[in-house]
Design a protein around this motif. Sequence first.
Motif, PDB file in Angstrom:
ATOM      1  N   GLN A  86       0.829  -1.205   0.000  1.00 56.40           N
ATOM      2  CA  GLN A  86       0.000   0.000   0.000  1.00 56.40           C
ATOM      3  C   GLN A  86       0.862   1.254   0.000  1.00 56.40           C
ATOM      4  OE1 GLN A  86      -2.862  -0.047   3.167  1.00 56.40           O
ATOM      5  NE2 GLN A  86      -4.107   1.535   2.236  1.00 56.40           N
ATOM      6  N   VAL A  87       2.040   1.160   0.642  1.00 56.73           N
ATOM      7  CA  VAL A  87       2.946   2.308   0.652  1.00 56.73           C
ATOM      8  C   VAL A  87       4.080   2.125  -0.362  1.00 56.73           C
ATOM      9  CG1 VAL A  87       2.441   3.139   2.964  1.00 56.73           C
ATOM     10  CG2 VAL A  87       4.096   1.305   2.662  1.00 56.73           C
ATOM     11  N   TYR A  88       3.863   1.197  -1.295  1.00 56.72           N
ATOM     12  CA  TYR A  88       4.734   0.953  -2.462  1.00 56.72           C
ATOM     13  C   TYR A  88       6.068   0.301  -2.126  1.00 56.72           C
ATOM     14  CZ  TYR A  88       1.409   4.319  -4.316  1.00 56.72           C
ATOM     15  OH  TYR A  88       0.279   4.993  -4.619  1.00 56.72           O
ATOM     16  N   GLY A  89       6.733   0.732  -1.080  1.00 57.89           N
ATOM     17  CA  GLY A  89       7.985   0.086  -0.703  1.00 57.89           C
ATOM     18  C   GLY A  89       9.082   0.223  -1.739  1.00 57.89           C
ATOM     19  N   LEU A  90       9.051   1.303  -2.501  1.00 59.39           N
ATOM     20  CA  LEU A  90      10.114   1.517  -3.492  1.00 59.39           C
ATOM     21  C   LEU A  90      11.303   2.216  -2.833  1.00 59.39           C
ATOM     22  CD1 LEU A  90       7.824   2.756  -6.394  1.00 59.39           C
ATOM     23  CD2 LEU A  90       8.772   0.455  -6.083  1.00 59.39           C
ATOM     24  N   VAL A  91      12.463   2.013  -3.424  1.00 57.18           N
ATOM     25  CA  VAL A  91      13.681   2.624  -2.873  1.00 57.18           C
ATOM     26  C   VAL A  91      13.866   3.983  -3.551  1.00 57.18           C
ATOM     27  CG1 VAL A  91      16.157   2.339  -2.537  1.00 57.18           C
ATOM     28  CG2 VAL A  91      14.670   0.327  -2.608  1.00 57.18           C
ATOM     29  N   PRO A  92      13.780   5.092  -2.779  1.00 59.86           N
ATOM     30  CA  PRO A  92      13.737   6.429  -3.392  1.00 59.86           C
ATOM     31  C   PRO A  92      14.952   6.772  -4.242  1.00 59.86           C
ATOM     32  CG  PRO A  92      13.344   6.554  -1.004  1.00 59.86           C
ATOM     33  CD  PRO A  92      13.688   5.142  -1.316  1.00 59.86           C
ATOM     34  N   ILE A  93      16.150   6.324  -3.845  1.00 53.34           N
ATOM     35  CA  ILE A  93      17.337   6.778  -4.577  1.00 53.34           C
ATOM     36  C   ILE A  93      17.600   5.954  -5.827  1.00 53.34           C
ATOM     37  CG2 ILE A  93      18.499   7.787  -2.573  1.00 53.34           C
ATOM     38  CD1 ILE A  93      20.320   5.159  -2.737  1.00 53.34           C
ATOM     39  N   LEU A  94      16.814   4.909  -6.047  1.00 50.13           N
ATOM     40  CA  LEU A  94      16.984   4.126  -7.270  1.00 50.13           C
ATOM     41  C   LEU A  94      16.007   4.618  -8.337  1.00 50.13           C
ATOM     42  CD1 LEU A  94      17.281   0.450  -5.920  1.00 50.13           C
ATOM     43  CD2 LEU A  94      19.103   2.093  -6.420  1.00 50.13           C
ATOM     44  N   SER A  95      16.338   4.304  -9.585  1.00 52.87           N
ATOM     45  CA  SER A  95      15.422   4.627 -10.670  1.00 52.87           C
ATOM     46  C   SER A  95      14.263   3.635 -10.664  1.00 52.87           C
ATOM     47  CB  SER A  95      16.155   4.534 -12.008  1.00 52.87           C
ATOM     48  OG  SER A  95      16.478   3.182 -12.279  1.00 52.87           O
ATOM     49  N   ALA A  96      13.240   3.962 -11.450  1.00 52.58           N
ATOM     50  CA  ALA A  96      12.087   3.059 -11.586  1.00 52.58           C
ATOM     51  C   ALA A  96      12.556   1.693 -12.099  1.00 52.58           C
ATOM     52  CB  ALA A  96      11.074   3.682 -12.541  1.00 52.58           C
ATOM     53  N   ARG A  97      13.430   1.705 -13.117  1.00 54.96           N
ATOM     54  CA  ARG A  97      13.924   0.439 -13.688  1.00 54.96           C
ATOM     55  C   ARG A  97      14.663  -0.380 -12.625  1.00 54.96           C
ATOM     56  NH1 ARG A  97      17.066   2.457 -17.106  1.00 54.96           N
ATOM     57  NH2 ARG A  97      15.583   2.452 -18.830  1.00 54.96           N
ATOM     58  N   GLU A  98      15.522   0.295 -11.864  1.00 53.86           N
ATOM     59  CA  GLU A  98      16.298  -0.418 -10.834  1.00 53.86           C
ATOM     60  C   GLU A  98      15.384  -1.015  -9.762  1.00 53.86           C
ATOM     61  OE1 GLU A  98      20.429   2.178 -11.091  1.00 53.86           O
ATOM     62  OE2 GLU A  98      18.731   2.918  -9.927  1.00 53.86           O
ATOM     63  N   ASN A  99      14.322  -0.281  -9.409  1.00 55.93           N
ATOM     64  CA  ASN A  99      13.401  -0.798  -8.400  1.00 55.93           C
ATOM     65  C   ASN A  99      12.715  -2.078  -8.871  1.00 55.93           C
ATOM     66  OD1 ASN A  99      12.566   0.629  -5.710  1.00 55.93           O
ATOM     67  ND2 ASN A  99      13.282   2.266  -7.074  1.00 55.93           N
ATOM     68  N   VAL A 100      12.411  -2.154 -10.145  1.00 55.27           N
ATOM     69  CA  VAL A 100      11.762  -3.364 -10.681  1.00 55.27           C
ATOM     70  C   VAL A 100      12.802  -4.465 -10.853  1.00 55.27           C
ATOM     71  CG1 VAL A 100      10.458  -4.298 -12.629  1.00 55.27           C
ATOM     72  CG2 VAL A 100       9.986  -1.977 -11.810  1.00 55.27           C
ATOM     73  N   SER A 101      13.937  -4.092 -11.378  1.00 55.03           N
ATOM     74  CA  SER A 101      15.007  -5.054 -11.669  1.00 55.03           C
ATOM     75  C   SER A 101      15.503  -5.751 -10.406  1.00 55.03           C
ATOM     76  CB  SER A 101      16.154  -4.308 -12.370  1.00 55.03           C
ATOM     77  OG  SER A 101      17.245  -5.145 -12.611  1.00 55.03           O
ATOM     78  N   VAL A 102      15.528  -5.007  -9.310  1.00 56.15           N
ATOM     79  CA  VAL A 102      16.092  -5.542  -8.079  1.00 56.15           C
ATOM     80  C   VAL A 102      15.284  -6.752  -7.568  1.00 56.15           C
ATOM     81  CG1 VAL A 102      14.932  -4.210  -6.250  1.00 56.15           C
ATOM     82  CG2 VAL A 102      17.377  -4.629  -6.103  1.00 56.15           C
ATOM     83  N   ALA A 103      13.976  -6.756  -7.866  1.00 53.35           N
ATOM     84  CA  ALA A 103      13.143  -7.905  -7.459  1.00 53.35           C
ATOM     85  C   ALA A 103      13.608  -9.173  -8.171  1.00 53.35           C
ATOM     86  CB  ALA A 103      11.675  -7.620  -7.773  1.00 53.35           C
ATOM     87  N   LEU A 104      14.019  -9.018  -9.431  1.00 63.01           N
ATOM     88  CA  LEU A 104      14.513 -10.176 -10.198  1.00 63.01           C
ATOM     89  C   LEU A 104      15.923 -10.560  -9.753  1.00 63.01           C
ATOM     90  CD1 LEU A 104      13.270  -9.137 -13.734  1.00 63.01           C
ATOM     91  CD2 LEU A 104      12.468 -11.093 -12.401  1.00 63.01           C
ATOM     92  N   ARG A 105      16.771  -9.549  -9.563  1.00 63.97           N
ATOM     93  CA  ARG A 105      18.152  -9.837  -9.140  1.00 63.97           C
ATOM     94  C   ARG A 105      18.150 -10.582  -7.808  1.00 63.97           C
ATOM     95  NH1 ARG A 105      21.841  -4.699 -10.877  1.00 63.97           N
ATOM     96  NH2 ARG A 105      20.671  -4.130 -12.734  1.00 63.97           N
ATOM     97  N   ALA A 106      17.216 -10.188  -6.914  1.00 61.83           N
ATOM     98  CA  ALA A 106      17.123 -10.863  -5.611  1.00 61.83           C
ATOM     99  C   ALA A 106      16.743 -12.331  -5.778  1.00 61.83           C
ATOM    100  CB  ALA A 106      16.095 -10.155  -4.731  1.00 61.83           C
ATOM    101  N   ARG A 107      16.174 -12.658  -6.939  1.00 63.82           N
ATOM    102  CA  ARG A 107      15.788 -14.042  -7.212  1.00 63.82           C
ATOM    103  C   ARG A 107      16.789 -14.728  -8.142  1.00 63.82           C
ATOM    104  NH1 ARG A 107      11.210 -11.265  -5.807  1.00 63.82           N
ATOM    105  NH2 ARG A 107       9.484 -12.437  -4.865  1.00 63.82           N
ATOM    106  N   GLY A 108      17.949 -14.123  -8.299  1.00 58.61           N
ATOM    107  CA  GLY A 108      19.034 -14.789  -9.009  1.00 58.61           C
ATOM    108  C   GLY A 108      19.120 -14.517 -10.500  1.00 58.61           C
ATOM    109  N   VAL A 109      18.322 -13.578 -11.003  1.00 54.26           N
ATOM    110  CA  VAL A 109      18.381 -13.265 -12.431  1.00 54.26           C
ATOM    111  C   VAL A 109      19.582 -12.343 -12.682  1.00 54.26           C
ATOM    112  CG1 VAL A 109      17.132 -12.190 -14.354  1.00 54.26           C
ATOM    113  CG2 VAL A 109      15.881 -13.507 -12.620  1.00 54.26           C
ATOM    114  N   ALA A 110      20.314 -12.604 -13.742  1.00 51.74           N
ATOM    115  CA  ALA A 110      21.494 -11.798 -14.061  1.00 51.74           C
ATOM    116  C   ALA A 110      21.080 -10.353 -14.352  1.00 51.74           C
ATOM    117  CB  ALA A 110      22.204 -12.387 -15.274  1.00 51.74           C
TER     118      ALA A 110
END
Length: 223
Positions: A86-110
């Motif tokens: 509900q409060v989005y939980g995005l990281v303010p200092i990262l870009s929109a792309r990085e915020n989405v990408s980080v979810a995949l990287r945390a799951r082992g995607v290159a």
Amino acid sequence: MSAGPTLELRGLGFRVGSRPLLEGIDLDLPAGRMTALTGSSGSGKTTLLSVAGGLLEPSEGTATLDGRPTWRGTGDPAPDIAFVLQVYGLVPILSARENVSVALRARGVAPREADARADAALAELHVADLGGRQVEELSGGQLQRVAIARALVVRAPVLLADEPTSELDPTTRGQVMALLRAEAERGAVVVVATHDPDVADACDEHHAMAEGRLLARGRRVAR
Ligand SMILES: Nc1ncnc2c1ncn2[C@@H]1O[C@H](COP(=O)(O)OP(=O)(O)OP(=O)(O)O)[C@@H](O)[C@H]1O
Ligand SMILES: [Mg+2]
């Protein structure tokens, strides 16, 4: 469609001190279906999603996916559960792309593949042009779409979305509901907490909450 496991809540309760925020929740959240959770502000929707998804430890009862408790002892969500918070939980200092990408990287995607998939997810939400933008420079509705893209991009077996359309215009809201429907059709458990009757109507099942409890009967819509 190959539906995955049901998210099962049994006798689920959550207390802060002596104050019960959830009590006696028995609910099956089936794969392949969209379930709406409604109820007035403060009725416990966010708390229910948080306990069901393993962010909070149940005080009583269990939340299990395929027989395994979703609470894993730390409050870190399991990789098979994706949240739109509900409060989005995005990281303010990262870009929109990085915020989405980080979810995949945390799951082992290159990183390179993660960035490409992040761009594709942002494009699905019609915010591809905002990929390089710092999230603190985005509007409320843009932030919400980045948060949805981050949840969708991982194609998790469970998607728990807390008021995912509250900041969106009707057209964008319809696009988001179509994307959530596609998640259910590929076999995910999809749960949407919402105050919007149109969003609840677009779901297959509907459960209402009041004061931390589920009201007697949910509505099932044949589909
Ligand atoms: N960590 C906490 N400590 C104490 N009380 C809490 C905590 N988190 C939530 N609450 C309380 O629990 C109740 C349920 O809150 P919750 O956020 O689950 O409601 P909600 O149905 O999601 O409301 P909204 O529609 O406004 O998002 C509220 O009375 C809230 O103030
Ligand atoms: Mg809430």
